[in-house]
Write a protein that holds these residues in place. Structure first.
Motif, PDB file in Angstrom:
ATOM      1  N   ASP A 196     -29.825 -20.548 -38.094  1.00 38.36           N
ATOM      2  CA  ASP A 196     -31.318 -21.051 -37.424  1.00 38.36           C
ATOM      3  C   ASP A 196     -31.054 -21.670 -35.959  1.00 38.36           C
ATOM      4  OD1 ASP A 196     -30.655 -23.496 -38.450  1.00 38.36           O
ATOM      5  OD2 ASP A 196     -31.450 -22.965 -40.485  1.00 38.36           O
ATOM      6  N   SER A 197     -31.892 -22.527 -35.836  1.00 39.56           N
ATOM      7  CA  SER A 197     -31.800 -23.260 -34.389  1.00 39.56           C
ATOM      8  C   SER A 197     -30.702 -24.017 -34.452  1.00 39.56           C
ATOM      9  CB  SER A 197     -33.328 -24.135 -34.538  1.00 39.56           C
ATOM     10  OG  SER A 197     -34.205 -23.454 -34.212  1.00 39.56           O
ATOM     11  N   LEU A 208     -36.654 -12.084 -36.962  1.00 41.25           N
ATOM     12  CA  LEU A 208     -36.411 -13.243 -38.078  1.00 41.25           C
ATOM     13  C   LEU A 208     -37.615 -14.010 -38.642  1.00 41.25           C
ATOM     14  CD1 LEU A 208     -34.653 -13.557 -34.906  1.00 41.25           C
ATOM     15  CD2 LEU A 208     -33.098 -14.736 -36.575  1.00 41.25           C
ATOM     16  N   TRP A 234     -29.722 -14.271 -31.093  1.00 38.13           N
ATOM     17  CA  TRP A 234     -29.653 -14.465 -32.550  1.00 38.13           C
ATOM     18  C   TRP A 234     -29.007 -13.435 -33.301  1.00 38.13           C
ATOM     19  CZ3 TRP A 234     -33.093 -18.916 -34.522  1.00 38.13           C
ATOM     20  CH2 TRP A 234     -33.402 -19.701 -33.744  1.00 38.13           C
ATOM     21  N   SER A 267     -28.226 -19.900 -43.292  1.00 36.25           N
ATOM     22  CA  SER A 267     -29.368 -19.546 -42.474  1.00 36.25           C
ATOM     23  C   SER A 267     -29.022 -19.794 -41.019  1.00 36.25           C
ATOM     24  CB  SER A 267     -30.643 -20.524 -42.773  1.00 36.25           C
ATOM     25  OG  SER A 267     -31.471 -20.095 -41.743  1.00 36.25           O
ATOM     26  N   ARG A 278     -30.485 -23.590 -46.515  1.00 39.43           N
ATOM     27  CA  ARG A 278     -29.714 -24.056 -45.308  1.00 39.43           C
ATOM     28  C   ARG A 278     -28.396 -23.827 -45.069  1.00 39.43           C
ATOM     29  NH1 ARG A 278     -33.602 -28.452 -43.602  1.00 39.43           N
ATOM     30  NH2 ARG A 278     -35.363 -27.270 -43.686  1.00 39.43           N
ATOM     31  N   SER A 281     -31.878 -16.050 -46.166  1.00 36.28           N
ATOM     32  CA  SER A 281     -31.960 -17.060 -45.413  1.00 36.28           C
ATOM     33  C   SER A 281     -32.927 -18.014 -45.776  1.00 36.28           C
ATOM     34  CB  SER A 281     -31.795 -16.846 -43.840  1.00 36.28           C
ATOM     35  OG  SER A 281     -33.113 -16.264 -43.655  1.00 36.28           O
ATOM     36  N   LYS A 338     -38.325 -17.702 -40.476  1.00 33.76           N
ATOM     37  CA  LYS A 338     -37.678 -19.166 -40.783  1.00 33.76           C
ATOM     38  C   LYS A 338     -38.951 -20.163 -40.833  1.00 33.76           C
ATOM     39  CE  LYS A 338     -33.675 -17.835 -39.577  1.00 33.76           C
ATOM     40  NZ  LYS A 338     -32.611 -17.592 -40.990  1.00 33.76           N
ATOM     41  N   VAL A 366     -36.950 -24.444 -35.666  1.00 32.45           N
ATOM     42  CA  VAL A 366     -37.141 -23.573 -36.965  1.00 32.45           C
ATOM     43  C   VAL A 366     -35.882 -23.513 -37.966  1.00 32.45           C
ATOM     44  CG1 VAL A 366     -38.877 -22.020 -35.893  1.00 32.45           C
ATOM     45  CG2 VAL A 366     -36.452 -21.236 -36.174  1.00 32.45           C
ATOM     46  N   MET A 367     -35.972 -23.589 -39.061  1.00 30.38           N
ATOM     47  CA  MET A 367     -34.789 -23.672 -40.099  1.00 30.38           C
ATOM     48  C   MET A 367     -35.071 -22.870 -41.199  1.00 30.38           C
ATOM     49  SD  MET A 367     -34.003 -27.782 -39.661  1.00 30.38           S
ATOM     50  CE  MET A 367     -32.383 -27.744 -40.453  1.00 30.38           C
ATOM     51  N   GLY A 368     -34.009 -22.244 -41.734  1.00 34.93           N
ATOM     52  CA  GLY A 368     -34.397 -21.477 -43.068  1.00 34.93           C
ATOM     53  C   GLY A 368     -34.312 -22.420 -44.365  1.00 34.93           C
TER      54      GLY A 368
END
Length: 250
Positions: free
Chosen positions: A202-203, A137, A103, A200, A197, A66, A139, A192-194
């Motif tokens: 993520d959020s 996790l 998650w 991932s 993208r 990710s 990120k 948060v983001m990987g």
């Protein structure tokens, strides 16, 4: 009572106990002495390592893609655990955090035999192994508390507090997001983001959970600052301050 001028001989020492005599002879053995010194050194190193791991830094391995291309699968990273309790987080920081709830789903419990479990614990104590990495996790922080994060503007860029940003850390060919969103980060939380993208979770994909996709500060373990292994991948991790320098305060 001793008369003045009379010589008084040295006092006799109390005889050593048989146990003390045996210990002294045992200690004089050069190999035994070396083994004892080695145990003291290893024990001291282990205690110091445990203290450092508990309060300062910790090692994790990367179990997924990710965060490609920044972090490769099976990379080892070192995390500064003083963040965010003592040192604040910044936009662009790479963070390791515990599952805020839902998650990861239920992770299968891995049973190890006693010898393997002891070896895993010892390596973990020295920061070489990270057996609980799959329960965390990793990120990149995009939004700080109060930030208004939107995807995307007419040019397809992410905006923070109305300021579009160009993200050089994204995986090759990846767009800022295939999913549209418009959020304001609550106090004490992060968005948060990987970097990879399209791959991932993520959020963006957890707004149906109680956390609404945000990561509370209490779940953050720390900020990753270096890839430590394999040595061929060794590098300091950048938080790209130039990307976020023009973002206004919320």
């Amino acid at each position: 009572m001793t008369n003045l001028g009379q010589f008084e001989g040295p006092k006799r020492r109390a005889p050593r106990s048989p146990l003390a005599t045996k210990w002294r002879r045992f200690r004089k053995n050069v190999f035994v002495s070396l083994a004892i010194d080695l145990l003291v050194i290893v024990g001291t190193a282990l205690v110091l390592s445990l203290l450092i791991k508990t309060f300062l830094i910790r090692s994790f391995f990367i179990p997924s893609g990710s965060m490609l291309e920044t972090l490769q699968i099976d990379d080892r990273i070192i995390v500064n655990e003083l963040v965010p309790d003592i040192v604040p987080l910044n936009r662009g920081d790479i963070v390791v955090f515990k599952d805020p709830g839902g998650w990861l789903g239920l992770a299968p419990e891995i049973q190890l035999d006693p010898l393997s479990a002891a070896g895993e614990w010892l390596l973990s104590a020295f920061g070489i192994a990270a057996p609980d990495s799959s329960q965390h996790l990793v990120k990149r922080v995009i939004g700080l508390p109060g930030d208004h994060v939107v995807c995307c503007d007419v040019d397809g860029k992410l905006t923070i507090n109305g300021q579009p940003i160009t993200e050089p850390y994204l995986a090759p060919g990846a767009k800022p997001s295939e999913v549209e969103f418009d959020v304001v980060v609550p106090e004490g939380s992060f968005w948060v983001m990987g970097d990879n993208r399209p791959n991932s979770e993520d959020s963006r994909f957890h707004d149906d959970l109680p956390s609404k996709g945000f990561v509370g500060a209490e779940f953050v373990v720390g900020r990753a600052f270096v890839i430590s292994w394999p040595f061929s991948n060794f590098t300091w991790l950048d938080n790209y301050p130039d990307v976020f320098k023009d973002v206004p305060k919320p």
